[in-house]
Scaffold this active site. Sequence first.
Site, short mmCIF file in Angstrom:
data_model
loop_
_atom_site.label_atom_id
_atom_site.label_comp_id
_atom_site.label_asym_id
_atom_site.label_seq_id
_atom_site.Cartn_x
_atom_site.Cartn_y
_atom_site.Cartn_z
N ASP A 88 0.94 -1.41 0.16
CA ASP A 88 0.23 -0.33 0.32
C ASP A 88 0.23 0.98 -0.25
OD1 ASP A 88 1.36 -0.14 2.36
OD2 ASP A 88 -1.27 -0.59 3.65
N HIS A 92 -7.80 -4.87 9.98
CA HIS A 92 -7.38 -4.13 8.64
C HIS A 92 -6.30 -4.96 7.87
CE1 HIS A 92 -5.26 -0.18 10.24
NE2 HIS A 92 -3.90 -1.28 9.10
N GLU A 137 -9.96 -1.06 5.26
CA GLU A 137 -10.41 -1.75 5.89
C GLU A 137 -11.87 -1.77 6.78
OE1 GLU A 137 -8.92 0.76 8.54
OE2 GLU A 137 -7.99 2.40 7.86
N ASP A 158 -8.07 -2.35 14.44
CA ASP A 158 -9.26 -2.81 13.78
C ASP A 158 -9.02 -3.80 12.42
OD1 ASP A 158 -8.43 -1.88 11.50
OD2 ASP A 158 -9.66 0.22 11.17
C1 GLP Z 1 -1.15 0.31 8.58
C2 GLP Z 1 -0.39 -1.11 7.55
C3 GLP Z 1 -0.43 -2.24 7.79
C4 GLP Z 1 -0.34 -2.75 9.17
C5 GLP Z 1 -0.81 -1.77 10.08
C6 GLP Z 1 -0.34 -2.21 11.39
O1 GLP Z 1 -1.88 0.52 8.70
N1 GLP Z 1 -0.79 0.25 6.56
O2 GLP Z 1 0.46 -2.60 6.49
O3 GLP Z 1 -0.33 -4.31 9.37
O4 GLP Z 1 -0.35 -0.29 10.17
O5 GLP Z 1 0.86 -1.63 11.82
P1 GLP Z 1 1.98 -2.29 13.19
O6 GLP Z 1 2.48 -3.47 12.41
O7 GLP Z 1 2.52 -1.45 13.27
O8 GLP Z 1 1.27 -2.06 14.48
#
Ligand code: GLP
Length: 261
Positions: free
Chosen positions: A67, A138, A143, A136
Site C-alpha cells: 500500500d 485491517h 479497512e 481494527d
Molecule cells: C498500517 C499498514 C498495515 C500494517 C498496520 C499495522 O496501517 N498499512 O500494512 O499492517 O499498519 O501496523 P503495525 O505493524 O505498526 O502495528
Amino acid sequence: MEVVILANAKEIGAVAADAIGALLDRQPDAVIGLATGSSPLMIYDELALRCAAGLVSFSRARGFTLDEYVGLPADHPERYHNVIDRVFVSRVDFAPGAVRGPDGLAADIPAACAAYEDAIRQAGGIDLQILGIGTDGHIAFNEPGSSLASRTRIKTLTRQTRIDNARFFGGDVDAVPTHCLTQGLATIMEARHVVLVATGSHKAEAVHHLVEGPVSAMWPATILQHHPHVTVLLDDAAAQRLQLAGYYRETYRAKPDWQGI
Ligand code: GLP
C-alpha cells in the site's frame, strides 16, 4: 491457517526468515510481498543479518509493497516506498528497481491501480506475502467494510488508523494522509503463502477475530480463513484471546523440524 505462538519478536523474525530463506533457495527469483508497519521489522532485521552473512540473497528476487499513502511528496520519509527502502530494501541485495509499490502520486489513480495489478500478474504473482494487522482488523489498508473481493484501489483511512499511525507523523493525526492506495483483499488472497505477524496485547482482539471469528468484512483479515496456506506468527500477548491457544502450541511443538511453516 497455522497459528504459531512464539516467545518473542526475535523468534518470530527467525521463523519467518527461515521460510523466506527456504523459498529463495528453491526459487532465487521469487516474488516477495513486503509490508510496512512495525510488525515485520524483526523479519527484516533478521534477513539483513543473514544477507550480510551470505546466507540469503535477494539479487534475483522481486518485491511488491502492499500500500501507499496518496499525495505524500516523493521525498517524504513516511512515504511507504521510502519506508520499505529504509527498513529493508537498502539493507539487502535487491537489484535496483526490483521492489515496486503503488504510485500514490499518480495523476490517474484508477490507471495506476490497474497498472499495479498488471505488474504483479506479469511477475507471476506473489510467492510469499508478509502481512501485519491493524487493531481494527485491517490488512494492508483494507479497512472494515472493504469488499472481500476487492482489488488494488483508493481507500479512505479510518480515524482509528490515522490515530494509530500519527506516531510516525510527530503525533499529529491531521498530518496523516486521509487516503491511500492499497492492494485489495482479493489481490492479497492470490499470494501463494501468507505470513501474518502480530505482537502485543493491542492486537489480541484483531487476532481473535482473524483466527477464530466468523468471516466478515467488518474484520477484513478474516478473509484469510479462506486461504489454503496462511501462517500466523504471534507472541503470547497477541495470542491471549485465542480459545484454542493450547492446541496451537501443542501442534507446533509436535511438528518435525524439516517441515517449516
Ligand atoms: C498500517 C499498514 C498495515 C500494517 C498496520 C499495522 O496501517 N498499512 O500494512 O499492517 O499498519 O501496523 P503495525 O505493524 O505498526 O502495528
